[in-house]
Design a protein around this motif. Structure first.
Motif, PDB file in Angstrom:
ATOM      1  N   LEU A  48      31.060   7.307  10.468  1.00 49.35           N
ATOM      2  CA  LEU A  48      30.825   6.848  11.837  1.00 49.35           C
ATOM      3  C   LEU A  48      29.705   5.818  11.887  1.00 49.35           C
ATOM      4  O   LEU A  48      29.794   4.816  12.609  1.00 49.35           O
ATOM      5  N   ALA A  49      28.636   6.065  11.133  1.00 49.94           N
ATOM      6  CA  ALA A  49      27.481   5.169  11.169  1.00 49.94           C
ATOM      7  C   ALA A  49      27.809   3.797  10.590  1.00 49.94           C
ATOM      8  O   ALA A  49      27.511   2.763  11.194  1.00 49.94           O
ATOM      9  N   THR A  50      28.428   3.774   9.426  1.00 52.33           N
ATOM     10  CA  THR A  50      28.761   2.482   8.821  1.00 52.33           C
ATOM     11  C   THR A  50      29.819   1.750   9.648  1.00 52.33           C
ATOM     12  O   THR A  50      29.772   0.521   9.797  1.00 52.33           O
ATOM     13  N   ASN A  51      30.736   2.504  10.220  1.00 53.70           N
ATOM     14  CA  ASN A  51      31.781   1.885  11.026  1.00 53.70           C
ATOM     15  C   ASN A  51      31.200   1.199  12.259  1.00 53.70           C
ATOM     16  O   ASN A  51      31.655   0.127  12.664  1.00 53.70           O
ATOM     17  N   ALA A  52      30.188   1.800  12.869  1.00 53.37           N
ATOM     18  CA  ALA A  52      29.569   1.202  14.053  1.00 53.37           C
ATOM     19  C   ALA A  52      28.980  -0.163  13.728  1.00 53.37           C
ATOM     20  O   ALA A  52      29.138  -1.122  14.497  1.00 53.37           O
ATOM     21  N   VAL A 196      20.944   9.050  12.360  1.00 54.75           N
ATOM     22  CA  VAL A 196      22.199   9.105  11.607  1.00 54.75           C
ATOM     23  C   VAL A 196      22.424   7.812  10.833  1.00 54.75           C
ATOM     24  O   VAL A 196      22.931   7.821   9.707  1.00 54.75           O
ATOM     25  N   LEU A 197      22.042   6.686  11.435  1.00 54.10           N
ATOM     26  CA  LEU A 197      22.222   5.387  10.789  1.00 54.10           C
ATOM     27  C   LEU A 197      20.967   5.091   9.965  1.00 54.10           C
ATOM     28  O   LEU A 197      20.045   4.410  10.393  1.00 54.10           O
ATOM     29  N   THR A 198      20.960   5.617   8.744  1.00 49.81           N
ATOM     30  CA  THR A 198      19.809   5.491   7.856  1.00 49.81           C
ATOM     31  C   THR A 198      19.848   4.160   7.105  1.00 49.81           C
ATOM     32  O   THR A 198      20.847   3.434   7.153  1.00 49.81           O
ATOM     33  N   ALA A 199      18.772   3.867   6.392  1.00 54.02           N
ATOM     34  CA  ALA A 199      18.707   2.622   5.617  1.00 54.02           C
ATOM     35  C   ALA A 199      19.826   2.573   4.579  1.00 54.02           C
ATOM     36  O   ALA A 199      20.442   1.515   4.359  1.00 54.02           O
ATOM     37  N   GLU A 200      20.116   3.696   3.950  1.00 56.08           N
ATOM     38  CA  GLU A 200      21.184   3.739   2.954  1.00 56.08           C
ATOM     39  C   GLU A 200      22.536   3.410   3.578  1.00 56.08           C
ATOM     40  O   GLU A 200      23.359   2.703   2.986  1.00 56.08           O
ATOM     41  N   ARG A 201      22.746   3.899   4.793  1.00 60.93           N
ATOM     42  CA  ARG A 201      24.022   3.643   5.462  1.00 60.93           C
ATOM     43  C   ARG A 201      24.103   2.213   6.000  1.00 60.93           C
ATOM     44  O   ARG A 201      25.195   1.656   6.105  1.00 60.93           O
ATOM     45  N   TRP A 202      22.968   1.613   6.341  1.00 58.35           N
ATOM     46  CA  TRP A 202      22.963   0.188   6.682  1.00 58.35           C
ATOM     47  C   TRP A 202      23.444  -0.628   5.488  1.00 58.35           C
ATOM     48  O   TRP A 202      24.222  -1.573   5.626  1.00 58.35           O
ATOM     49  N   LEU A 203      22.967  -0.264   4.287  1.00 58.50           N
ATOM     50  CA  LEU A 203      23.386  -0.977   3.073  1.00 58.50           C
ATOM     51  C   LEU A 203      24.879  -0.776   2.813  1.00 58.50           C
ATOM     52  O   LEU A 203      25.582  -1.707   2.408  1.00 58.50           O
ATOM     53  N   LEU A 204      25.347   0.433   3.021  1.00 54.74           N
ATOM     54  CA  LEU A 204      26.771   0.706   2.827  1.00 54.74           C
ATOM     55  C   LEU A 204      27.611  -0.094   3.822  1.00 54.74           C
ATOM     56  O   LEU A 204      28.688  -0.604   3.473  1.00 54.74           O
ATOM     57  N   ALA A 205      27.111  -0.225   5.052  1.00 54.07           N
ATOM     58  CA  ALA A 205      27.808  -1.042   6.042  1.00 54.07           C
ATOM     59  C   ALA A 205      27.861  -2.501   5.589  1.00 54.07           C
ATOM     60  O   ALA A 205      28.863  -3.200   5.808  1.00 54.07           O
ATOM     61  N   GLY A 206      26.786  -2.954   4.941  1.00 48.51           N
ATOM     62  CA  GLY A 206      26.780  -4.315   4.404  1.00 48.51           C
ATOM     63  C   GLY A 206      27.871  -4.520   3.372  1.00 48.51           C
ATOM     64  O   GLY A 206      28.481  -5.602   3.292  1.00 48.51           O
ATOM     65  N   VAL A 207      28.156  -3.476   2.593  1.00 45.35           N
ATOM     66  CA  VAL A 207      29.250  -3.550   1.615  1.00 45.35           C
ATOM     67  C   VAL A 207      30.589  -3.722   2.329  1.00 45.35           C
ATOM     68  O   VAL A 207      31.484  -4.431   1.848  1.00 45.35           O
TER      69      VAL A 207
END
Length: 253
Positions: A48-52, A196-207
């Motif tokens: 959900l976090a990366t999708n947002a 929920v939207l952590t730094a790690e998940r921000w990076l994953l969203a960048g991927v």
């Protein structure tokens, strides 16, 4: 980076490529693909976090490439006002009603509406004077806010309204991109505040952004080949599939 981690990132990228392809062609539908597949790869919260974040990026791209910005904003403004008013109300109501029931009712409505439209039901929205169109937009925003609070899918309401209004594809894409970009931004900010939207998940969203943009580019080229009426019918068919999926999820729940 280990082999397993590289494989996971490759799979996430492939999901966003597919989601971007659908969104580029139709203007919506990315969450149908990504939220259906990502939970097989990631925890639901991470999906959900990366999708947002990716939705904000792809909707911004959609608005930029579609043009028609001034007219799109005029259409989007009253809808956003209704959305802002109805969403908090809907959240309160949604906690008191069974989620499966809400999902099933919405799915049945979408399938019925699209079936009538495909059968040739005359246009019911989008006409009239400017004031009347603004009131229609405000009502659509109220409906979208309630539906979004109940099911997290307000885009289905907006897409049905624009399809019934027979908007040309560029204006359809620009207006829907503005609306869903605003929804995605509000969701991303809320998830960030909630932790929920952590730094790690921000990076994953960048991927996910690069393949989503690539899929969007390809899908947009495909979508441009549709006639106005062909595009409208394709939107309605996709909405029918979304409605059927909602009914199936409600029955399974």
């Amino acid at each position: 980076m280990g082999e397993a981690e590289a494989g996971l990132l490759g799979a996430v990228a492939a999901v966003y490529l597919a989601g971007g392809l659908v969104k580029g062609a139709m203007g919506f539908g990315m969450p149908i693909v990504t939220i259906s597949l990502l939970p097989f790869l990631l925890p639901v919260e991470a999906a959900l976090a990366t999708n947002a974040v990716v939705l904000v990026g792809t909707n911004l791209l959609q608005v930029v490439q579609a043009g028609e910005h001034r007219q799109a904003f005029r259409l989007a403004a009253p809808i956003l006002l209704g959305l802002a008013i109805a969403t908090p109300v809907g959240v309160g109501v949604a906690t008191a009603l069974p989620q499966a029931l809400l999902m099933g009712l919405l799915g049945a409505f979408i399938v019925g509406f699209c079936g009538l439209q495909l059968a040739g039901l005359p246009r019911a929205t989008g006409g009239g004077a400017a004031g009347e169109r603004r009131m229609q937009g405000f009502a659509v925003g109220l409906a979208g806010g309630l539906v979004g609070a109940f099911t997290s899918t307000p885009g289905s309401v907006f897409a049905m309204h624009f399809a019934a209004s027979r908007l040309a594809r560029p204006l359809f894409m620009a207006t829907l991109g503005m609306l869903m970009g605003a929804v995605g931004l509000a969701l991303a900010l809320s998830l960030s505040v909630a932790g929920v939207l952590t730094a790690e998940r921000w990076l994953l969203a960048g991927v996910g952004l690069a393949p989503a943009f690539a899929g969007f580019w390809l899908g947009n080229r495909i979508g441009r080949s549709f006639s106005v009426e062909g595009f409208r019918k394709a939107v309605l068919v996709l909405l029918c599939l979304l409605g059927a999926a909602m009914i199936q999820r409600a029955l399974a729940g």
